[in-house]
Design a protein around this motif. Structure first.
Motif, PDB file in Angstrom:
ATOM      1  N   GLU A  81      -7.067   2.283  -8.526  1.00 25.56           N
ATOM      2  CA  GLU A  81      -7.424   1.933  -7.150  1.00 25.56           C
ATOM      3  C   GLU A  81      -8.335   0.717  -7.172  1.00 25.56           C
ATOM      4  O   GLU A  81      -9.267   0.640  -7.973  1.00 25.56           O
ATOM      5  N   LEU A  82      -8.056  -0.246  -6.314  1.00 23.25           N
ATOM      6  CA  LEU A  82      -8.855  -1.460  -6.254  1.00 23.25           C
ATOM      7  C   LEU A  82      -8.656  -2.130  -4.895  1.00 23.25           C
ATOM      8  O   LEU A  82      -7.688  -1.835  -4.189  1.00 23.25           O
ATOM      9  N   PRO A  83      -9.588  -3.014  -4.496  1.00 24.35           N
ATOM     10  CA  PRO A  83      -9.431  -3.720  -3.223  1.00 24.35           C
ATOM     11  C   PRO A  83      -8.155  -4.556  -3.221  1.00 24.35           C
ATOM     12  O   PRO A  83      -7.743  -5.090  -4.258  1.00 24.35           O
ATOM     13  N   GLY A  84      -7.548  -4.686  -2.051  1.00 23.62           N
ATOM     14  CA  GLY A  84      -6.315  -5.444  -1.948  1.00 23.62           C
ATOM     15  C   GLY A  84      -6.448  -6.860  -2.467  1.00 23.62           C
ATOM     16  O   GLY A  84      -5.570  -7.365  -3.178  1.00 23.62           O
ATOM     17  N   ALA A  85      -7.555  -7.527  -2.111  1.00 25.01           N
ATOM     18  CA  ALA A  85      -7.743  -8.912  -2.543  1.00 25.01           C
ATOM     19  C   ALA A  85      -7.833  -8.997  -4.069  1.00 25.01           C
ATOM     20  O   ALA A  85      -7.331  -9.958  -4.674  1.00 25.01           O
ATOM     21  N   GLU A  86      -8.464  -8.022  -4.684  1.00 25.21           N
ATOM     22  CA  GLU A  86      -8.565  -8.022  -6.145  1.00 25.21           C
ATOM     23  C   GLU A  86      -7.202  -7.743  -6.783  1.00 25.21           C
ATOM     24  O   GLU A  86      -6.862  -8.309  -7.826  1.00 25.21           O
ATOM     25  N   LYS A 113       0.822  -1.215   0.000  1.00 20.45           N
ATOM     26  CA  LYS A 113       0.000   0.000   0.000  1.00 20.45           C
ATOM     27  C   LYS A 113       0.854   1.264   0.000  1.00 20.45           C
ATOM     28  O   LYS A 113       0.532   2.251   0.654  1.00 20.45           O
ATOM     29  N   TYR A 149      -4.158  -7.939   1.822  1.00 18.44           N
ATOM     30  CA  TYR A 149      -5.471  -8.205   1.245  1.00 18.44           C
ATOM     31  C   TYR A 149      -6.578  -7.326   1.824  1.00 18.44           C
ATOM     32  O   TYR A 149      -7.702  -7.342   1.330  1.00 18.44           O
ATOM     33  N   HIS A 150      -6.267  -6.567   2.848  1.00 20.24           N
ATOM     34  CA  HIS A 150      -7.284  -5.760   3.515  1.00 20.24           C
ATOM     35  C   HIS A 150      -7.311  -4.347   2.948  1.00 20.24           C
ATOM     36  O   HIS A 150      -6.272  -3.785   2.578  1.00 20.24           O
ATOM     37  N   GLY A 151      -8.503  -3.764   2.896  1.00 22.01           N
ATOM     38  CA  GLY A 151      -8.654  -2.393   2.449  1.00 22.01           C
ATOM     39  C   GLY A 151      -8.399  -2.220   0.971  1.00 22.01           C
ATOM     40  O   GLY A 151      -8.349  -3.182   0.198  1.00 22.01           O
ATOM     41  N   SER A 152      -8.240  -0.968   0.586  1.00 22.41           N
ATOM     42  CA  SER A 152      -7.988  -0.629  -0.815  1.00 22.41           C
ATOM     43  C   SER A 152      -6.520  -0.311  -1.020  1.00 22.41           C
ATOM     44  O   SER A 152      -5.784  -0.001  -0.078  1.00 22.41           O
ATOM     45  N   THR A 153      -6.102  -0.378  -2.269  1.00 24.84           N
ATOM     46  CA  THR A 153      -4.720  -0.080  -2.591  1.00 24.84           C
ATOM     47  C   THR A 153      -4.654   0.506  -3.993  1.00 24.84           C
ATOM     48  O   THR A 153      -5.673   0.629  -4.681  1.00 24.84           O
TER      49      THR A 153
END
Length: 200
Positions: free
Chosen positions: A108-113, A56, A98-102
């Motif tokens: 910008e996209l979710p960490g897991a994505e 991040k 994997y948590h939150g956005s990055t």
């Protein structure tokens, strides 16, 4: 939340990058806008970008090394990219990634994505590089399944608008085609692509 092991895909990519010869850098690839050198430089940049996404925070040099421009390859690029690929895999072994956005570059996209996108980029561009340089290629079943699920979400006629400019048009393949062939088709690749100088 399940963590994604990028290790097998990055190990394959490391082998391919290390096996790419200087005299191949001007050769064509399945990515019509890229030569082999351009593709390798792009791989180096996306490796840094998705390492930054895991932490991040931006990784210095990611933008300069992700432009798809062979003229920007650094001295010792093979070892540099090979090292960075190891760091990429290790970065996504941390559950916090994997948590939150990055951010992955400007996106910008979710960490897991972001983890899934990183895997897909590594798997598909690994095939691109292998096909262009005549190296053997294999993908582990778990990575292939994750990438196929990812690609399927924007590979139907109803989701055509979601593809944007990042992917070519879907290449139709038989339903009973091998799993890798189906993934490549969804990613706009012809699985039978061969470099013009390749011997069949």
């Amino acid at each position: 939340m399940d963590l994604i092991d990028l290790g097998p895909a990055t190990a394959t990519m490391r082998r391919l990058v290390l096996g790419t010869r200087e005299d191949q850098l001007g050769d064509p690839t399945p990515c019509s806008d890229y030569t082999v050198g351009d593709l390798v430089q792009h791989i180096g940049g996306l490796t840094l970008a998705f390492t930054g996404a895991a932490h991040k925070q931006p990784v210095p040099g990611a933008e300069q090394r992700g432009t798809g421009d062979a003229s920007k390859l650094e001295t010792g690029w093979r070892l540099l990219i090979a090292r960075d690929l190891e760091v990429l895999a290790e970065s996504w072994r941390n559950p916090a990634a994997y948590h939150g956005s990055t951010m992955a570059g400007p996106v910008e996209l979710p960490g897991a994505e972001a983890a899934v996108v990183a895997l897909n980029e590594t798997v598909v561009h690994g095939w691109d590089l292998a096909a262009a340089t005549g190296q053997r290629y294999a993908v582990d079943p778990t990575s292939l399944a994750i990438c196929t699920d990812f690609a399927r979400a924007f590979s139907t006629p109803e989701t055509a608008a979601m593809r944007g400019d990042a992917f070519g048009a879907v290449v139709e393949v038989p339903e009973d085609a091998p799993a890798l062939t189906r993934l490549l088709g969804m990613m706009g690749r012809h699985a039978d692509w061969r470099a013009p100088h390749a011997v069949s």
